[in-house]
Design a protein around this motif. Structure first.
Motif, PDB file in Angstrom:
ATOM      1  N   SER A 260       0.828  -1.207   0.000  1.00 18.44           N
ATOM      2  CA  SER A 260       0.000   0.000   0.000  1.00 18.44           C
ATOM      3  C   SER A 260       0.860   1.254   0.000  1.00 18.44           C
ATOM      4  O   SER A 260       0.557   2.230  -0.707  1.00 18.44           O
ATOM      5  CB  SER A 260      -0.929   0.007   1.221  1.00 18.44           C
ATOM      6  OG  SER A 260      -1.825  -1.083   1.188  1.00 18.44           O
ATOM      7  N   GLN A 265       0.145   7.564  -3.235  1.00 19.35           N
ATOM      8  CA  GLN A 265      -0.725   7.544  -2.077  1.00 19.35           C
ATOM      9  C   GLN A 265      -2.073   8.227  -2.327  1.00 19.35           C
ATOM     10  O   GLN A 265      -2.168   9.250  -3.008  1.00 19.35           O
ATOM     11  CB  GLN A 265      -0.039   8.210  -0.893  1.00 19.35           C
ATOM     12  CG  GLN A 265       1.151   7.401  -0.361  1.00 19.35           C
ATOM     13  CD  GLN A 265       0.719   6.046   0.169  1.00 19.35           C
ATOM     14  OE1 GLN A 265       0.265   5.922   1.303  1.00 19.35           O
ATOM     15  NE2 GLN A 265       0.870   4.996  -0.644  1.00 19.35           N
ATOM     16  N   ASN A 267      -6.347   8.130  -0.189  1.00 16.16           N
ATOM     17  CA  ASN A 267      -7.029   7.761   1.058  1.00 16.16           C
ATOM     18  C   ASN A 267      -7.257   6.261   1.184  1.00 16.16           C
ATOM     19  O   ASN A 267      -7.151   5.697   2.283  1.00 16.16           O
ATOM     20  CB  ASN A 267      -8.368   8.498   1.163  1.00 16.16           C
ATOM     21  CG  ASN A 267      -8.193   9.988   1.383  1.00 16.16           C
ATOM     22  OD1 ASN A 267      -7.120  10.430   1.799  1.00 16.16           O
ATOM     23  ND2 ASN A 267      -9.232  10.757   1.106  1.00 16.16           N
ATOM     24  N   ASP A 268      -7.581   5.609   0.081  1.00 16.15           N
ATOM     25  CA  ASP A 268      -7.848   4.172   0.130  1.00 16.15           C
ATOM     26  C   ASP A 268      -6.590   3.396   0.510  1.00 16.15           C
ATOM     27  O   ASP A 268      -6.636   2.490   1.358  1.00 16.15           O
ATOM     28  CB  ASP A 268      -8.377   3.678  -1.215  1.00 16.15           C
ATOM     29  CG  ASP A 268      -9.789   4.173  -1.494  1.00 16.15           C
ATOM     30  OD1 ASP A 268     -10.490   4.549  -0.528  1.00 16.15           O
ATOM     31  OD2 ASP A 268     -10.183   4.183  -2.680  1.00 16.15           O
ATOM     32  N   ARG A 270      -4.005   4.544   2.061  1.00 17.61           N
ATOM     33  CA  ARG A 270      -3.661   4.885   3.450  1.00 17.61           C
ATOM     34  C   ARG A 270      -4.477   4.030   4.423  1.00 17.61           C
ATOM     35  O   ARG A 270      -3.948   3.500   5.406  1.00 17.61           O
ATOM     36  CB  ARG A 270      -3.910   6.367   3.697  1.00 17.61           C
ATOM     37  CG  ARG A 270      -3.466   6.847   5.083  1.00 17.61           C
ATOM     38  CD  ARG A 270      -3.685   8.345   5.230  1.00 17.61           C
ATOM     39  NE  ARG A 270      -2.989   9.056   4.168  1.00 17.61           N
ATOM     40  CZ  ARG A 270      -3.576   9.827   3.271  1.00 17.61           C
ATOM     41  NH1 ARG A 270      -4.882  10.021   3.316  1.00 17.61           N
ATOM     42  NH2 ARG A 270      -2.874  10.436   2.338  1.00 17.61           N
ATOM     43  N   ASP A 271      -5.770   3.875   4.143  1.00 18.80           N
ATOM     44  CA  ASP A 271      -6.616   3.044   5.004  1.00 18.80           C
ATOM     45  C   ASP A 271      -6.166   1.593   4.987  1.00 18.80           C
ATOM     46  O   ASP A 271      -6.176   0.904   6.019  1.00 18.80           O
ATOM     47  CB  ASP A 271      -8.081   3.138   4.550  1.00 18.80           C
ATOM     48  CG  ASP A 271      -8.725   4.461   4.929  1.00 18.80           C
ATOM     49  OD1 ASP A 271      -8.146   5.187   5.767  1.00 18.80           O
ATOM     50  OD2 ASP A 271      -9.802   4.772   4.386  1.00 18.80           O
ATOM     51  N   ASP A 272      -5.779   1.091   3.810  1.00 18.80           N
ATOM     52  CA  ASP A 272      -5.295  -0.289   3.712  1.00 18.80           C
ATOM     53  C   ASP A 272      -4.052  -0.490   4.585  1.00 18.80           C
ATOM     54  O   ASP A 272      -3.931  -1.507   5.294  1.00 18.80           O
ATOM     55  CB  ASP A 272      -4.957  -0.626   2.255  1.00 18.80           C
ATOM     56  CG  ASP A 272      -6.189  -0.740   1.368  1.00 18.80           C
ATOM     57  OD1 ASP A 272      -7.307  -0.852   1.909  1.00 18.80           O
ATOM     58  OD2 ASP A 272      -6.025  -0.711   0.133  1.00 18.80           O
ATOM     59  N   LEU A 274      -3.081   1.289   7.217  1.00 15.90           N
ATOM     60  CA  LEU A 274      -3.383   1.415   8.644  1.00 15.90           C
ATOM     61  C   LEU A 274      -4.156   0.214   9.162  1.00 15.90           C
ATOM     62  O   LEU A 274      -3.946  -0.221  10.309  1.00 15.90           O
ATOM     63  CB  LEU A 274      -4.167   2.704   8.894  1.00 15.90           C
ATOM     64  CG  LEU A 274      -3.407   4.002   8.658  1.00 15.90           C
ATOM     65  CD1 LEU A 274      -4.284   5.207   8.960  1.00 15.90           C
ATOM     66  CD2 LEU A 274      -2.151   4.055   9.501  1.00 15.90           C
ATOM     67  N   ALA A 275      -5.032  -0.348   8.345  1.00 14.82           N
ATOM     68  CA  ALA A 275      -5.766  -1.543   8.756  1.00 14.82           C
ATOM     69  C   ALA A 275      -4.806  -2.708   8.970  1.00 14.82           C
ATOM     70  O   ALA A 275      -4.920  -3.464   9.951  1.00 14.82           O
ATOM     71  CB  ALA A 275      -6.821  -1.904   7.711  1.00 14.82           C
ATOM     72  N   ASP A 278      -2.806  -2.142  12.208  1.00 11.58           N
ATOM     73  CA  ASP A 278      -3.609  -2.555  13.363  1.00 11.58           C
ATOM     74  C   ASP A 278      -3.541  -4.072  13.550  1.00 11.58           C
ATOM     75  O   ASP A 278      -3.381  -4.577  14.661  1.00 11.58           O
ATOM     76  CB  ASP A 278      -5.075  -2.140  13.169  1.00 11.58           C
ATOM     77  CG  ASP A 278      -5.361  -0.732  13.687  1.00 11.58           C
ATOM     78  OD1 ASP A 278      -4.479  -0.145  14.340  1.00 11.58           O
ATOM     79  OD2 ASP A 278      -6.468  -0.224  13.423  1.00 11.58           O
ATOM     80  N   GLN A 359      -4.093   7.538  13.596  1.00  9.83           N
ATOM     81  CA  GLN A 359      -4.496   8.473  12.553  1.00  9.83           C
ATOM     82  C   GLN A 359      -3.390   8.647  11.512  1.00  9.83           C
ATOM     83  O   GLN A 359      -2.245   8.942  11.857  1.00  9.83           O
ATOM     84  CB  GLN A 359      -4.835   9.836  13.160  1.00  9.83           C
ATOM     85  CG  GLN A 359      -6.017   9.802  14.127  1.00  9.83           C
ATOM     86  CD  GLN A 359      -7.310   9.385  13.441  1.00  9.83           C
ATOM     87  OE1 GLN A 359      -7.708   9.977  12.434  1.00  9.83           O
ATOM     88  NE2 GLN A 359      -7.971   8.362  13.972  1.00  9.83           N
ATOM     89  N   THR A 372       2.593   8.637   3.508  1.00  8.98           N
ATOM     90  CA  THR A 372       1.679   8.509   4.641  1.00  8.98           C
ATOM     91  C   THR A 372       2.469   8.451   5.938  1.00  8.98           C
ATOM     92  O   THR A 372       3.450   7.701   6.046  1.00  8.98           O
ATOM     93  CB  THR A 372       0.820   7.241   4.498  1.00  8.98           C
ATOM     94  OG1 THR A 372      -0.100   7.423   3.419  1.00  8.98           O
ATOM     95  CG2 THR A 372       0.043   6.947   5.768  1.00  8.98           C
TER      96      THR A 372
END
Length: 473
Positions: A260, A265, A267-268, A270-272, A274-275, A278, A359, A372
């Motif tokens: 990712s 970069q 938003n999508d 970035r979310d991938d 961060l997920a 986690d 975040q 990111t």
């Protein structure tokens, strides 16, 4: 139109110094060698690979001449011999069925010739050193302006030491470094090559990688299996196996983070990233907790097993009970130890799943592309920075202050640093857990090592080493 076999990414373009692949065909095809694994990955249909040499294609290279009179060498990028200084013509071809032409312009080559800001080639007479720097810079420009390579694989000393203006526009790496980059790209495309004649499926690739990186698990897990078989109670075998499973999943999610982050970069993506981050934190904390429960059973610690936690250092807490019966094990994560600092970092970052999520922010520093960054939890920032300072320094964890008073981390650097510290800590905890105390356990000397199967065994040394290199360890 919507073929499920269609590759989701474009082909990777790679330029490689031909000398790094010379001689590979005359030795054992599947010998354990970084260059050989590199060459095997470059042979993928998902990679456009071009070879390069300062002296052009060798006399024995295949030749194709078109009706127009243009002569090319398939799989080579060569400089047109009619080129003039400051304007070099480049001819390159992937298959020999067609060819492309490009030009290299600019003064980077001339600047490099007189650039003595590094100690590259200082063992040579000044004129020879200048010629080497010039040749190195021209090769890099062939990669950047000529074939527009994503990756240039070389061991040229000047390029690795200088960077900057000489390499901006491509990723310059050694053969070993290339293995992790190209390996990640191919895994993202669904290819899991290990040697020239062997590919694994995704599950087996990461499982072998997990067992290779958790080398102490061979003894530790074997003892748990022996106890379960002897007692008829599978619970400790399932517990121990879940440590391996959590690391296996973390390795897959590490790929998701890097895949990712290594795209333009948005938003999508970035979310991938961060997920997946986690998930890695949850998996690592789960692995630590389960390793504590195994130790609880091995050492026959009384009380509630679910209170087993290496970080439980309250007076008369679980850690003190471990220290009373097996101090060498407890000392691995004693207060202030390196293990304690690593555990603190994982725990505090993982705890974000119970509150405000980590975040991500978009960060641009010219001339670099947007990247990111991830903010550290405000309430735990001071403790996290203190632990990072004590565990190698916050720079090694990717910490940067991009906003006043707030610390952010590069998630790619953070994830790799987590693996660099968590895996050795898990190995040490396994090493110092006296699993031999379990009933029905009778370990033999070979039980501490990978199985010594025959040719084709997935845990064969060559397979394990190839996967280790491709994972970047």
């Amino acid at each position: 139109l919507f073929s499920r076999h269609r590759a989701p990414l474009r082909k990777m373009v790679v330029l490689v110094d031909s000398e790094l692949e010379d001689g590979l065909s005359v030795s054992e095809p599947d010998a354990l060698d970084e260059r050989r694994v590199m060459s095997n990955l470059l042979a993928s249909k998902l990679v456009r690979r071009y070879r390069y040499s300062d002296n052009g294609a060798p006399p024995d290279a295949s030749v194709v001449t078109f009706e127009s009179g243009v002569t090319i060498h398939p799989e080579w990028a060569v400089i047109d011999p009619k080129s003039k200084d400051g304007l070099w013509g480049i001819i390159y071809s992937e298959s020999g069925e067609s060819y492309s032409e490009a030009g290299v312009i600019g003064n980077a080559v001339t600047i490099a010739e007189g650039d003595t800001t590094t100690d590259a080639y200082d063992w040579l007479p000044s004129e020879q050193a200048a010629a080497r720097r010039r040749a190195d810079a021209l090769a890099a420009q062939v990669a950047i302006q000529g074939v527009e390579a994503d990756v240039y694989i070389t061991e040229r000393e000047f390029l690795h030491k200088r960077g900057g203006y000489t390499t901006r526009g491509t990723t310059v790496c050694t053969p070993k470094e290339a293995l992790s980059i190209i390996g990640l790209y191919l895994r993202t495309q669904g290819e899991f090559n290990v040697l020239a004649h062997f590919s694994f499926n995704r599950g087996l690739f990461f499982w072998v990688g997990t067992r290779e990186l958790l080398s102490s698990s061979w003894r530790w897990f074997t003892a748990c299996v022996q106890h379960s078989h002897g007692s008829g109670d599978e619970s400790i075998m399932l517990l121990a196996g879940s440590v391996l499973q959590r690391v296996d999943r973390a390795l897959e999610m590490r790929d998701q983070v890097h895949a990712s982050l290594n795209q333009k970069q948005n938003n999508d993506l970035r979310d991938d990233a961060l997920a997946a981050l986690d998930g890695i934190l949850v998996s690592f904390m789960a692995a630590f907790d389960v390793a504590a429960r195994v130790a609880h059973r091995v050492l026959a610690i009384g009380g509630d097993e679910y209170l087993a936690a290496w970080q439980n250092k309250r007076r008369r807490g679980w850690w003190s009970k471990i220290h009373a019966v097996e101090p060498t094990l407890a000392d691995v994560v004693a207060k202030g130890s390196q293990g304690d600092q690593v555990l603190t970092i994982v725990r505090l970052l993982r705890n974000s799943v119970h509150g405000a999520a980590l975040q991500g922010v978009a960060y641009v520093q010219s001339p670099e592309p947007q990247q990111t960054m991830v903010g550290l939890p405000a309430a735990d920032q001071a403790d996290l920075l203190a632990a990072m300072d004590a565990a190698g320094g916050r720079d090694t964890w990717g910490v940067r202050e991009i906003l006043p008073g707030r610390a952010h981390v590069d998630p790619g650097v953070l994830v790799d640093r987590l693996f660099e510290t968590v895996l050795p800590l898990l190995n040490e905890l396994m090493d110092r857990t006296p699993v031999e105390l379990l009933p029905h356990v009778k370990l033999l000397p070979g039980d501490s090592d990978p199985p010594k199967g025959g040719f084709g065994d997935p845990f064969e040394l060559r397979f394990r080493q190839s996967i280790r290199w491709q994972l970047g360890f």
